[in-house]
Design an enzyme around this catalytic site. Structure first.
Site: not given
Length: 144
Positions: A17-19
């Protein structure tokens, strides 16, 4: 899911996942591969069997259509089926489902080649038969 006789579960890992906690688009191709390898394991003795016979299955093309984002820690079901087995080529189709809703779909196109020369070779008869039998009612089981 209608039209698919095989599925496997995938849980979205933090590293995927990203931030914002949304799965990066490239992970869908990894999840497709997870389903493809599991499909072969269940229906054709596994990818290792191909390699042991000196055959490789290369990816020629891939496509993903993203409908909704997947998020960290969600449990997804990746459905897979193999279609259009002709000569050295075949294609997998996929649907990624969360809580009964399709959030992504796509396909990958493949070719079988001789492992040492990478020259195209027909899909082995035993593999084509295993793929054909995967959609028969007695073969409809899910892998987890």
């Amino acid at each position: 899911m209608h039209g698919f006789s095989f599925s496997t579960d995938v849980k979205v890992r933090f590293a995927e996942t990203d931030a914002q906690g949304i799965a990066h688009n490239s992970n869908y191709l990894v999840w497709f591969e997870v389903a493809r390898v599991a499909f072969l394991e269940q229906h054709a003795g596994g990818y290792r069997r191909l390699r042991d016979l000196g055959i490789e299955a290369l990816v020629l093309e891939s496509y993903v259509r993203y409908l909704q984002p997947a998020r960290f820690d969600e449990l997804l079901v990746v459905h897979a089926r193999c279609v259009d087995v002709k000569g050295a080529r075949f294609r997998y189709e996929y649907a990624v489902e969360r809580d009964g809703a399709v959030i992504a779909e796509g396909w990958t196109a493949h070719a079988t080649v001789e492992g040492t020369t990478l020259r195209p070779t027909r899909v082995p008869t035993w593999l084509a038969e295993a793929i054909a039998s995967a959609d028969r009612p007695e073969a409809t089981r899910a892998s987890t």
